[in-house]
Design a protein around this motif. Structure first.
Motif, PDB file in Angstrom:
ATOM      1  N   LEU A 131      42.499  32.661  29.340  1.00 27.01           N
ATOM      2  CA  LEU A 131      42.958  33.509  30.674  1.00 27.01           C
ATOM      3  C   LEU A 131      44.575  33.408  30.579  1.00 27.01           C
ATOM      4  N   THR A 132      45.166  34.485  30.780  1.00 28.92           N
ATOM      5  CA  THR A 132      46.626  34.604  31.118  1.00 28.92           C
ATOM      6  C   THR A 132      46.975  34.855  32.432  1.00 28.92           C
ATOM      7  N   THR A 133      48.199  34.133  32.959  1.00 26.46           N
ATOM      8  CA  THR A 133      48.342  34.434  34.237  1.00 26.46           C
ATOM      9  C   THR A 133      49.925  34.042  34.388  1.00 26.46           C
ATOM     10  N   GLU A 134      50.308  34.440  35.736  1.00 28.81           N
ATOM     11  CA  GLU A 134      51.924  34.031  35.986  1.00 28.81           C
ATOM     12  C   GLU A 134      51.893  32.940  36.974  1.00 28.81           C
ATOM     13  N   THR A 135      53.080  32.438  37.041  1.00 27.57           N
ATOM     14  CA  THR A 135      53.284  31.370  38.138  1.00 27.57           C
ATOM     15  C   THR A 135      54.830  31.554  38.800  1.00 27.57           C
ATOM     16  N   GLY A 136      54.900  31.402  40.058  1.00 29.77           N
ATOM     17  CA  GLY A 136      56.250  31.569  40.594  1.00 29.77           C
ATOM     18  C   GLY A 136      56.821  29.802  40.699  1.00 29.77           C
ATOM     19  N   ALA A 137      56.466  29.227  41.718  1.00 34.00           N
ATOM     20  CA  ALA A 137      56.914  27.907  41.761  1.00 34.00           C
ATOM     21  C   ALA A 137      56.215  27.012  40.962  1.00 34.00           C
ATOM     22  N   ILE A 144      45.463  26.859  37.775  1.00 35.78           N
ATOM     23  CA  ILE A 144      44.358  27.496  37.004  1.00 35.78           C
ATOM     24  C   ILE A 144      44.365  26.540  35.604  1.00 35.78           C
ATOM     25  N   ALA A 145      45.210  26.022  35.490  1.00 33.37           N
ATOM     26  CA  ALA A 145      45.466  24.943  34.239  1.00 33.37           C
ATOM     27  C   ALA A 145      44.243  23.884  34.585  1.00 33.37           C
ATOM     28  N   PHE A 151      36.044  24.443  32.516  1.00 28.74           N
ATOM     29  CA  PHE A 151      35.204  25.196  31.926  1.00 28.74           C
ATOM     30  C   PHE A 151      35.454  25.406  30.397  1.00 28.74           C
ATOM     31  N   GLY A 152      36.336  24.579  29.788  1.00 26.36           N
ATOM     32  CA  GLY A 152      36.671  25.048  28.511  1.00 26.36           C
ATOM     33  C   GLY A 152      37.401  25.912  28.171  1.00 26.36           C
ATOM     34  N   ILE A 153      38.309  26.689  28.998  1.00 21.34           N
ATOM     35  CA  ILE A 153      38.969  27.832  28.839  1.00 21.34           C
ATOM     36  C   ILE A 153      40.277  27.574  28.621  1.00 21.34           C
ATOM     37  N   THR A 224      39.617  37.716  26.199  1.00 17.49           N
ATOM     38  CA  THR A 224      40.865  37.453  27.080  1.00 17.49           C
ATOM     39  C   THR A 224      40.821  38.337  28.453  1.00 17.49           C
ATOM     40  N   ARG A 225      41.177  37.540  29.519  1.00 16.50           N
ATOM     41  CA  ARG A 225      41.404  38.153  30.649  1.00 16.50           C
ATOM     42  C   ARG A 225      42.650  37.671  31.360  1.00 16.50           C
ATOM     43  N   TYR A 226      42.882  38.264  32.463  1.00 17.41           N
ATOM     44  CA  TYR A 226      44.197  38.031  33.081  1.00 17.41           C
ATOM     45  C   TYR A 226      43.508  37.617  34.589  1.00 17.41           C
ATOM     46  N   CYS A 227      44.283  36.620  35.227  1.00 18.68           N
ATOM     47  CA  CYS A 227      43.871  36.145  36.646  1.00 18.68           C
ATOM     48  C   CYS A 227      45.271  35.883  37.653  1.00 18.68           C
TER      49      CYS A 227
END
Lengths: 450, 450
Positions: A131-137, A144-145, A151-153, A224-227
């Protein structure tokens, strides 16, 4: 003995999410494909998101079952307490009753795991490994970590550079749960490299980090997916566990809120606390005020325009019908918390347009003052984001004192500020300033939209 | 549905602390005045501590009422959940049932507020306006900062320098609650200046920080007192809310622990979880193992001597009958957590001497590995101190697997590690080493005792 916390048992935890779309008088407009300007199809979105999440994104069902695998992880911290803020009431000398829903009790310290867990679960169920994602603060990245490793992702998080540098503990938290955290803009993606070419000292933005994360996901459609941690319908949906619990807890406290308050970045914690109460307005004729609180430095709800805009800077996402400041809007990086996002989700935007919810903006020196007051009165150090909700709760409580009105106020404490103590240092040291963008700055940013 | 958390209502919160002295077959030896070597009188101690705390220090009453003012603040986070560690059981593939008491849910993130609140309260009741104290890893300093401001007391915390530098967020937390935090050794006291003269780069120790705090308190007997976060009888007493809740919660879970585990610095969280179960051994003929876990780098229980020693470095405190490594023992500052204290309290030492409790030591690379495992299995990132208890719970669970025994294990999660992520960075980066003092080092340190 005065009861402080109204707690539910695990058996009382909601087993369904509430989808407000079913009850909206005017449904949200569809997202559009950027090239064709036609409504995006589920197929087009499936390169980016897990399929079950896309189904939820488009769903008009009123209630959607929470899988048992998700409920099992929710039970690590849920149901979350509803708390009567006796200490704050005393300090404000107000006749108002103040309640807050304490979402800071999750392992990641915020409400974000409410959606991180189902997002990781549905991706896992579909066989996705990355999974890829972004985070601000950093609240969403941590969440998501936390969820991914259950789930072993493998999780890769692009963190807005200004926060990455201010908040090393957020990165360490993600690392401890086994995720990778990269400062954005990075040199790993074309979007990141382009931003760095324009400005090598670019401090990043949520919109830009989204571009980086989406870019990496679509390059590996096989596994791979984004979230995303906010804005989208399915994210808001998952957060409704908050408000559904709070509805039951307020009943147990024999109280009904006159006003429900949530801070507002992309809309997820606001929707979480607000929509189940809004349901009472829409279906039971109640007149509960539901208030979104945004920072004065990033005022899309109070000063933006309702129109189609991209969710990210590079224009990878579908066009979303939103209140926006323009996807190029670069929020001031002096702001202490998250909430630095240019737009609002489709549902919230439609509700605001239809006058079914309210929006207020508050400068950060006022929110941080409210945060310190709350930390002293209630013991919990709130996340800078959450201090926006507290600030408006304080405004409402002081108004109640002026008016001698016995009002009931409920706000969402979306997270604790333990990892955001940097913001408190800035504030307590007198180094925080307010930044309020000028009309001209907002006009220019909106003009750049086609 | 498997219940994850066993929660009590606020009405089920204990209203009395349990004083194990009443049930001890051999009572602890009295503290001695360093000059006369006669038992210290309450009058002599009253320059240092609030009077009601001294009464509790000497009390032999089995139960002592918790004042309503204290209960009211306890209710901010108490009762704390008892949690079934299904995730950890699964990861270890063990037939053992593992439970943990989650004391990380307090606003300060640890069990320390359980005693900080009554200590601040009794001082406030006596008209004291200033409290001085020391802190190692920072958990205690945060807790007393949190508690002090509830009663309008100014708090000054001397923080062991190595932790002060490693953990800026701990200081910011204290500041946010309005307390002052000073790196120890400091130039504010004679003890601090002497230490800096001996070694300008001295990284500090808990014993030295105690000397600084006591020195400042006794100079202002009119309105200042000292307070301590562990070791002393009254501190251990206050922590018994933990175990008393856990006893009821284990009954609700229809389980009885074969072994109860707490990490060990000065003994407060260990006593908190352990004593109410030990009561069952002493009064009901049960045979529950109660295990204290100390770091191999500071092994007073497993390798120290039982004798009278000072609680601090400078020799300001009374002589306490304790298992000790000698008050000059300088624990390695490579250690990740707190627990860097040379001695154990009088009650715990007597219980160990009489074979009523067990002690084990664990090297920190093993404890941190257990901490990361726990963070992944149960979601919560544990404090480095708490990872010592987890490590022994893991040892017990693996032994149960070998033996095919359906054992029940209970440990105390004394705090979360959100502000101690530095330790995780060190560990994950492969930069933590184990330090085990040599016999000669311990012998020399003990020899210096008169």
């Amino acid at each position: 003995m005065k009861t402080k916390k109204i707690c539910l048992t695990e058996r009382q935890m909601p087993t369904q999410w509430y989808n407000i779309v079913a009850d909206m008088p005017v449904k949200p407009l569809p997202p559009l494909h950027p090239a064709t300007r036609e409504p995006v199809t589920k197929e087009q979105m499936s390169a980016i998101f897990a399929e079950e999440l896309i189904d939820q994104e488009f769903s008009t069902e009123r209630y959607i079952e929470i899988p048992e695998e998700v409920q099992e992880i929710y039970r690590i911290w849920r149901p979350a307490p509803l708390v009567r803020a006796y200490g704050l009431e005393r300090m404000l000398d107000t006749p108002a009753k103040i309640y807050f829903k304490n979402e800071s009790v999750s392992p990641a310290g915020s409400h974000k795991p409410n959606t991180a867990v189902p997002q990781a679960y549905y991706n896992y169920k579909q066989g996705i490994r990355h999974l890829t994602t972004e985070t601000g603060a950093g609240q969403w990245g941590s969440a998501i970590a936390f969820a991914g490793q259950h789930f072993g992702i493998d999780v890769r998080v692009f963190m807005v550079k200004v926060s990455y540098e201010q908040k090393p503990y957020r990165r360490l938290m993600m690392n401890t749960w086994g995720a990778e955290c990269i400062a954005s803009p990075s040199t790993l993606t074309a979007s990141g490299r382009a931003a760095l070419e324009r400005d090598p000292h670019c401090s990043g933005s949520l919109g830009l980090a989204i571009s980086e994360a989406v870019e990496q996901a679509v390059q590996h459609p096989e596994d791979t997916r984004y979230c995303l941690g906010s804005v989208l319908n399915h994210v808001l949906l998952h957060q409704t566990v908050i408000g559904q619990e709070a509805v039951v807890q307020m009943e147990l406290a024999d109280a009904e809120p006159d006003v429900v308050i949530g801070c507002f970045g992309g809309g997820s914690n606001f929707a979480g606390i607000g929509f189940p109460f809004l349901r009472k307005n829409l279906t039971e004729g109640k007149k509960i005020r539901v208030v979104a609180v945004e920072p004065s430095s990033c005022p899309k709800l109070t000063r933006g325009q309702f129109r189609y805009d991209f969710g990210d800077v590079a224009g990878f996402t579908p066009l979303i019908p939103m209140y926006t400041l323009g996807h190029d809007f670069q929020p001031s990086d002096i702001h202490a918390g998250g909430l630095r996002y240019h737009g609002a989700g489709a549902i919230v935007s439609q509700l605001l347009k239809d006058g079914l919810i309210e929006a207020q903006s508050v400068p950060q020196t006022e929110t941080m003052a409210a945060g310190v007051l709350f930390a002293k009165a209630e013991g919990i150090i709130p996340a800078p984001e959450s201090t926006h909700a507290i600030a408006v709760a304080v405004r409402e409580a002081l108004k109640a004192r002026e008016e001698g009105a016995a009002k009931t106020i409920l706000f969402n404490l979306s997270g604790n500020g333990v990892i955001d103590l940097y913001a408190y240092e800035q504030y307590l040291g007198g180094n925080l300033r307010d930044y309020i963008p000028g009309d001209e700055e907002i006009r220019r940013s909106l003009e750049s939209l086609k």
